[in-house]
Write an enzyme that holds these catalytic residues in place. Structure first.
Site, PDB file in Angstrom:
ATOM      1  N   LYS A  40      60.452  28.139  57.574  1.00  0.00           N
ATOM      2  CA  LYS A  40      60.349  29.597  57.605  1.00  0.00           C
ATOM      3  C   LYS A  40      61.547  30.223  56.908  1.00  0.00           C
ATOM      4  CE  LYS A  40      62.535  29.884  62.163  1.00  0.00           C
ATOM      5  NZ  LYS A  40      62.441  30.403  63.542  1.00  0.00           N
ATOM      6  N   ARG A 140      60.623  36.374  74.652  1.00  0.00           N
ATOM      7  CA  ARG A 140      60.178  36.793  73.320  1.00  0.00           C
ATOM      8  C   ARG A 140      58.658  36.965  73.321  1.00  0.00           C
ATOM      9  NH1 ARG A 140      63.013  33.459  68.537  1.00  0.00           N
ATOM     10  NH2 ARG A 140      61.622  31.805  69.278  1.00  0.00           N
ATOM     11  N   HIS A 170      60.092  27.707  73.813  1.00  0.00           N
ATOM     12  CA  HIS A 170      61.315  27.667  73.006  1.00  0.00           C
ATOM     13  C   HIS A 170      62.493  27.886  73.932  1.00  0.00           C
ATOM     14  CE1 HIS A 170      63.369  27.819  69.119  1.00  0.00           C
ATOM     15  NE2 HIS A 170      64.170  28.720  69.670  1.00  0.00           N
ATOM     16  N   ARG A 223      59.964  20.283  66.260  1.00  0.00           N
ATOM     17  CA  ARG A 223      60.069  21.377  65.294  1.00  0.00           C
ATOM     18  C   ARG A 223      61.477  21.319  64.703  1.00  0.00           C
ATOM     19  NH1 ARG A 223      58.204  23.978  70.181  1.00  0.00           N
ATOM     20  NH2 ARG A 223      60.186  25.119  70.261  1.00  0.00           N
ATOM     21  N   TYR A 268      87.545  48.460  46.706  1.00  0.00           N
ATOM     22  CA  TYR A 268      87.230  49.736  47.348  1.00  0.00           C
ATOM     23  C   TYR A 268      88.149  49.980  48.539  1.00  0.00           C
ATOM     24  CZ  TYR A 268      82.899  50.108  44.650  1.00  0.00           C
ATOM     25  OH  TYR A 268      81.984  50.232  43.637  1.00  0.00           O
ATOM     26  N   CYS A 314      82.720  43.542  46.911  1.00  0.00           N
ATOM     27  CA  CYS A 314      81.867  44.568  46.299  1.00  0.00           C
ATOM     28  C   CYS A 314      80.415  44.106  46.324  1.00  0.00           C
ATOM     29  CB  CYS A 314      82.308  44.832  44.871  1.00  0.00           C
ATOM     30  SG  CYS A 314      84.062  45.177  44.668  1.00  0.00           S
ATOM     31  N   ASP A 316      78.556  43.326  43.781  1.00  0.00           N
ATOM     32  CA  ASP A 316      78.255  42.313  42.774  1.00  0.00           C
ATOM     33  C   ASP A 316      79.422  41.387  42.453  1.00  0.00           C
ATOM     34  OD1 ASP A 316      75.767  43.839  42.266  1.00  0.00           O
ATOM     35  OD2 ASP A 316      77.172  45.287  41.408  1.00  0.00           O
TER      36      ASP A 316
END
Length: 386
Positions: A40, A140, A170, A223, A268, A314, A316
């Site tokens: 997943k 859940r 689980h 699993r 920054y 930053c 990028d």
């Protein structure tokens, strides 16, 4: 999202490591127990299709995903093995479940009744295979009482359209040294399963942590998730019963080098001020790639030396303090080994006060994944890319 194939920021995935980790777990399984590889979230950020290929080669006989689209991706890639969808699927997609022979998680009788009617009206030739989720303490999804479970079993008994293939739960704390919650869940699960008049073919509880540290827990389907990627589910709190080999290395380059004057600021917010003569390098990776802003202060590796990320990361790019002037184009290891130094995903997670799952799953598609057979322990050597 565009994939950044024209820069040197790359996540290398060692398929042999995945094969090894699956094989190590397979050696511990009883002959009647099967292993499903959990792929997943795009294989926990490693790439679902290539991971599935490696897991199958290692001995996995099926796959687990979270959502219907992930299951469809595997079928479209040519995988014919069983696929179990661990999340809930809207009943209106029953046709896709049936025609693709997916096994699906169910948490209510209402869903089964609606699914049965759709199958009846459309006269599908194939059955729908279901695994009943039991909520034993995760809070859940899943059935919580014997009465609900027995009602579902009675309804399924003799049903020609829907096959009761499995029942599962689980565990919330299988990776914890404190066993109280785990034992409480085991007890509740056993009580619920024992209330069934006839057990389905698959009774399963074992995620990676349960498989590694609770082998006696009743489960004939493993699993196998985070451990398949070579990562300790407990974050190193518990020792692994066998060596897990990490499958991911992240590398980039120094694409700009400059020498700073005293008081020059970086990034920054000007949160870092340089000392006289400091060498600073810029690395083309940032939070737009899933390299979180909070990694200011974390080390990377250049020429086998630890170099601190200075200033805020930053979108990028990020900046690092170099020990000396290096050539532009020099390799930067963000996760992996360079000479005698190693940076692990666990170290990155610890810096961010999170878990390594979040780091790998958070890497965006902008970082290309490349697949090779060289382990991370040898990541400073050249590799042959598939």
């Amino acid at each position: 999202m565009a994939v950044g194939i024209h820069r040197k920021t790359i996540a290398y995935i060692d398929k042999q490591a995945i094969i090894h980790n699956v094989q190590q777990e397979m050696k511990r399984l009883d002959k009647d127990t099967v292993l499903y590889a959990v792929v997943k979230a795009d294989g926990y950020g490693h790439g679902a299709i290539e991971v599935a290929k490696a897991a199958k080669k290692g001995g996995a006989s099926g796959f687990c995903v979270a959502i219907l689209d992930e299951a469809l991706e595997l079928r479209e890639a040519g995988f014919t093995e069983p696929i179990l969808i661990l999340g809930l699927v809207d009943v209106k997609y029953v046709e896709l479940l049936v025609l693709n022979k997916f096994s699906v998680t169910v948490g209510s009788l209402d869903w089964l009744e609606k699914a049965n009617e759709i199958i009846r009206v459309n006269e599908y030739n194939e059955k729908l295979y279901v695994h009943i989720a039991l909520d034993t303490g995760m809070g859940r999804i899943g059935i919580r009482t014997k009465e609900e479970l027995q009602e579902i079993e009675r309804w399924l008994d003799g049903n020609e359209r829907i096959c009761f293939e499995g029942v599962f739960t689980h565990f919330a704390t299988a990776d914890s040294p404190d066993q109280k919650q785990f034992e409480k869940q085991v007890s509740k699960f056993n009580i619920l399963v024992e209330s069934l008049h006839r057990k389905p073919p698959f009774v399963h509880t074992a995620n990676s942590a349960t498989a590694l540290w609770h082998k006696s827990s009743s489960s004939n389907l493993i699993r196998f998730g985070i451990a398949m990627y070579g990562l300790n589910p407990s974050g190193g709190v518990l020792s692994e019963p066998y060596q897990l080999t990490p499958a991911m290395k992240i590398s980039s380059e120094v694409n700009y080098v400059k020498q700073m004057q005293e008081g020059d600021t970086i990034g920054y917010g000007a949160t870092y001020s340089a000392s006289q003569g400091e060498w600073v390098g810029t690395v083309p990776i940032g939070y737009g790639d899933g390299w979180p802003r909070g990694l200011q202060g974390q080390d990377v590796l250049v020429d086998g030396k630890r170099c601190e990320i200075i200033g805020r990361v930053c979108m990028d790019q990020c900046m690092i303090r170099l020990p000396y002037e290096v050539e532009e184009g020099s390799e930067v290891i963000l996760v992996g080994q360079s000479q005698e130094q190693l940076i692990t995903l666990q170290e990155i997670a610890d810096h961010l006060n999170t878990i390594h799952y979040e780091i790998t799953c958070g890497l965006t598609a902008r970082i290309p994944r490349r697949y090779d057979n060289t382990s991370i322990a040898n990541s400073d050597k050249k590799t042959n890319i598939f």
